[in-house]
Design an enzyme around this catalytic site. Structure first.
Site, PDB file in Angstrom:
ATOM      1  N   TYR A   1      -2.267  -1.213  10.393  1.00 47.67           N
ATOM      2  CA  TYR A   1      -2.196  -1.313   8.927  1.00 47.67           C
ATOM      3  C   TYR A   1      -0.862  -0.773   8.405  1.00 47.67           C
ATOM      4  CZ  TYR A   1      -4.041  -1.046   4.103  1.00 47.67           C
ATOM      5  OH  TYR A   1      -4.263  -1.207   2.750  1.00 47.67           O
TER       6      TYR A   1
ATOM      7  N   SER B   1       0.862  -1.185   0.000  1.00 48.39           N
ATOM      8  CA  SER B   1       0.000   0.000   0.000  1.00 48.39           C
ATOM      9  C   SER B   1       0.893   1.227   0.000  1.00 48.39           C
ATOM     10  CB  SER B   1      -0.851  -0.003   1.272  1.00 48.39           C
ATOM     11  OG  SER B   1      -1.527   1.232   1.455  1.00 48.39           O
TER      12      SER B   1
HETATM   13  P1  NAD Z   1     -11.564  -6.101  -0.065  1.00 53.23           P
HETATM   14  O1  NAD Z   1     -12.142  -6.003   1.301  1.00 53.23           O
HETATM   15  O2  NAD Z   1     -12.416  -5.776  -1.239  1.00 53.23           O
HETATM   16  O3  NAD Z   1     -10.963  -7.558  -0.303  1.00 53.23           O
HETATM   17  C1  NAD Z   1     -10.236  -8.213   0.690  1.00 53.23           C
HETATM   18  C2  NAD Z   1     -10.282  -9.693   0.427  1.00 53.23           C
HETATM   19  O4  NAD Z   1      -9.578 -10.363   1.474  1.00 53.23           O
HETATM   20  C3  NAD Z   1     -11.702 -10.262   0.406  1.00 53.23           C
HETATM   21  O5  NAD Z   1     -11.783 -11.247  -0.602  1.00 53.23           O
HETATM   22  C4  NAD Z   1     -11.817 -10.877   1.786  1.00 53.23           C
HETATM   23  O6  NAD Z   1     -12.744 -11.942   1.811  1.00 53.23           O
HETATM   24  C5  NAD Z   1     -10.394 -11.374   1.983  1.00 53.23           C
HETATM   25  N1  NAD Z   1     -10.061 -11.635   3.378  1.00 53.23           N
HETATM   26  C6  NAD Z   1     -10.283 -10.865   4.470  1.00 53.23           C
HETATM   27  N2  NAD Z   1      -9.876 -11.494   5.577  1.00 53.23           N
HETATM   28  C7  NAD Z   1      -9.381 -12.692   5.188  1.00 53.23           C
HETATM   29  C8  NAD Z   1      -8.831 -13.794   5.868  1.00 53.23           C
HETATM   30  N3  NAD Z   1      -8.721 -13.818   7.208  1.00 53.23           N
HETATM   31  N4  NAD Z   1      -8.431 -14.863   5.137  1.00 53.23           N
HETATM   32  C9  NAD Z   1      -8.569 -14.887   3.801  1.00 53.23           C
HETATM   33  N5  NAD Z   1      -9.096 -13.869   3.096  1.00 53.23           N
HETATM   34  C10 NAD Z   1      -9.502 -12.783   3.788  1.00 53.23           C
HETATM   35  O7  NAD Z   1     -10.245  -5.202  -0.027  1.00 53.23           O
HETATM   36  P2  NAD Z   1      -9.313  -4.626  -1.191  1.00 53.23           P
HETATM   37  O8  NAD Z   1      -9.425  -3.148  -1.136  1.00 53.23           O
HETATM   38  O9  NAD Z   1      -9.490  -5.322  -2.465  1.00 53.23           O
HETATM   39  O10 NAD Z   1      -7.902  -4.984  -0.549  1.00 53.23           O
HETATM   40  C11 NAD Z   1      -7.041  -5.980  -1.051  1.00 53.23           C
HETATM   41  C12 NAD Z   1      -5.625  -5.666  -0.619  1.00 53.23           C
HETATM   42  O11 NAD Z   1      -5.226  -4.424  -1.182  1.00 53.23           O
HETATM   43  C13 NAD Z   1      -5.454  -5.539   0.886  1.00 53.23           C
HETATM   44  O12 NAD Z   1      -4.229  -6.115   1.287  1.00 53.23           O
HETATM   45  C14 NAD Z   1      -5.426  -4.045   1.093  1.00 53.23           C
HETATM   46  O13 NAD Z   1      -4.722  -3.685   2.247  1.00 53.23           O
HETATM   47  C15 NAD Z   1      -4.710  -3.604  -0.169  1.00 53.23           C
HETATM   48  N6  NAD Z   1      -4.904  -2.202  -0.509  1.00 53.23           N
HETATM   49  C16 NAD Z   1      -6.144  -1.704  -0.720  1.00 53.23           C
HETATM   50  C17 NAD Z   1      -6.277  -0.355  -1.023  1.00 53.23           C
HETATM   51  C18 NAD Z   1      -7.607   0.283  -1.262  1.00 53.23           C
HETATM   52  O14 NAD Z   1      -7.672   1.503  -1.336  1.00 53.23           O
HETATM   53  N7  NAD Z   1      -8.681  -0.474  -1.408  1.00 53.23           N
HETATM   54  C19 NAD Z   1      -5.142   0.466  -1.114  1.00 53.23           C
HETATM   55  C20 NAD Z   1      -3.898  -0.087  -0.898  1.00 53.23           C
HETATM   56  C21 NAD Z   1      -3.783  -1.421  -0.592  1.00 53.23           C
END
Ligand code: NAD
Length: 256
Positions: free
Chosen positions: A151, A138
């Site tokens: 985080y 991130s």
């Molecule tokens: P999201 O909530 O849409 O997806 C997260 C996924 O992880 C889901 O499929 C959920 O079921 C799964 N998950 C959660 N807990 C879990 C567990 N204990 N075991 C297995 N799976 C689990 O979130 P996203 O925004 O797509 O985030 C995905 C990644 O990208 C994360 O690591 C997040 O930190 C990172 N990220 C997101 C953003 C953003 O702005 N959305 C920015 C930077 C980084």
């Protein structure tokens, strides 16, 4: 080319993980979808990817907060040429009020899971003679924000681990890199809008404009499709000597 390769994407029933799995399937990779749930929809999602792209796709339930289940996911996959460590959760609160169980869960899911899956996947990649580890870190792996102690800590940790994996695999046809997105409008971000509004004492619209996109000079959300394209690029021959680095897609956030 990723055609015929097997990709395991953790946390891939939604958001960025699903977007990356879909793009890898479109490019011909067999994909393993994962989350901690085990619903009909989870398996249907894999079936629809398989049908649409003519690849093998399977859903494997595994809770990324548990070390043995992280390792079990890779073992059940049977092959892992491309490992995308994407599962992640968020919690927003000042440090004195930050719930201990949220701290533990974020450190486990967002950081330690990548260690366990990588430990299980590297021997398979070595045997196959090719591998890609892609960690979804991130902008918070490179910069901090208040109220996101767990985080920010976990994501900085993932960036550090990315460099170690790169050094341990440097002489092999295996690379490990971290993608560092700014804000992407996925369920993870949608869920923190009310909390952010509360912490700052402002409306949800103001939270988006004044707090969330304040960090992102482009004032635009990054898209899942853009991140999927970067992940596919990291699997290409052009990226074979890129290892141990961070690829930012953050509208200029970390230029500040
Ligand atoms: P999201 O909530 O849409 O997806 C997260 C996924 O992880 C889901 O499929 C959920 O079921 C799964 N998950 C959660 N807990 C879990 C567990 N204990 N075991 C297995 N799976 C689990 O979130 P996203 O925004 O797509 O985030 C995905 C990644 O990208 C994360 O690591 C997040 O930190 C990172 N990220 C997101 C953003 C953003 O702005 N959305 C920015 C930077 C980084």
């Amino acid at each position: 080319s990723v055609s015929g390769k097997t990709a395991v994407v953790t946390g891939s029933t939604s958001g960025i993980g699903l977007g990356i799995a879909t793009e890898l399937a479109r490019a011909g990779a067999n994909v393993i979808l994962n989350s901690f749930t085990d619903s009909e929809e989870d398996h249907a999602l894999a079936a629809s990817l398989a049908e649409e792209h003519g690849v093998n796709a399977r859903y494997i339930q595994a809770d990324m907060s548990k070390a043995d289940q992280c390792r079990g996911l890779i073992e059940k996959a049977g092959a892992c040429d491309i490992l995308v460590n994407n599962a992640g959760i968020q919690h927003v609160a000042p440090i004195p009020e930050f719930p201990v169980e949220k701290w533990d869960a974020i450190i486990a899911i967002n950081m330690s899971s990548a260690f366990h899956t990588t430990a299980a996947a590297l021997p398979m990649m070595r045997k196959a003679g090719w591998g890609r580890v892609i960690n979804i870190a991130s902008a918070h792996g490179l910069r901090a924000s208040p109220f996101k102690s767990a985080y920010v800590t976990a994501k900085h940790g993932v960036v550090g681990m990315t460099k170690v994996v790169a050094l341990e695999t440097a002489k092999e046809p295996i690379t490990c890199n971290a993608i560092c997105p700014g804000y992407v409008l996925t369920p993870l971000v949608e869920a923190q809008i009310p909390d952010t509004a509360k912490e700052y004492g402002i409306s949800e619209d103001e939270a988006i404009e004044k707090v969330i996109l304040l960090k992102q000079p482009s004032k635009e959300f990054v898209t899942v499709e853009q991140l999927a394209g970067i992940a596919l690029f990291l699997c290409s021959d052009a990226a074979a000597q890129m290892t141990g680095t961070t690829l930012t897609a953050d509208g200029g956030w970390t230029s500040q």
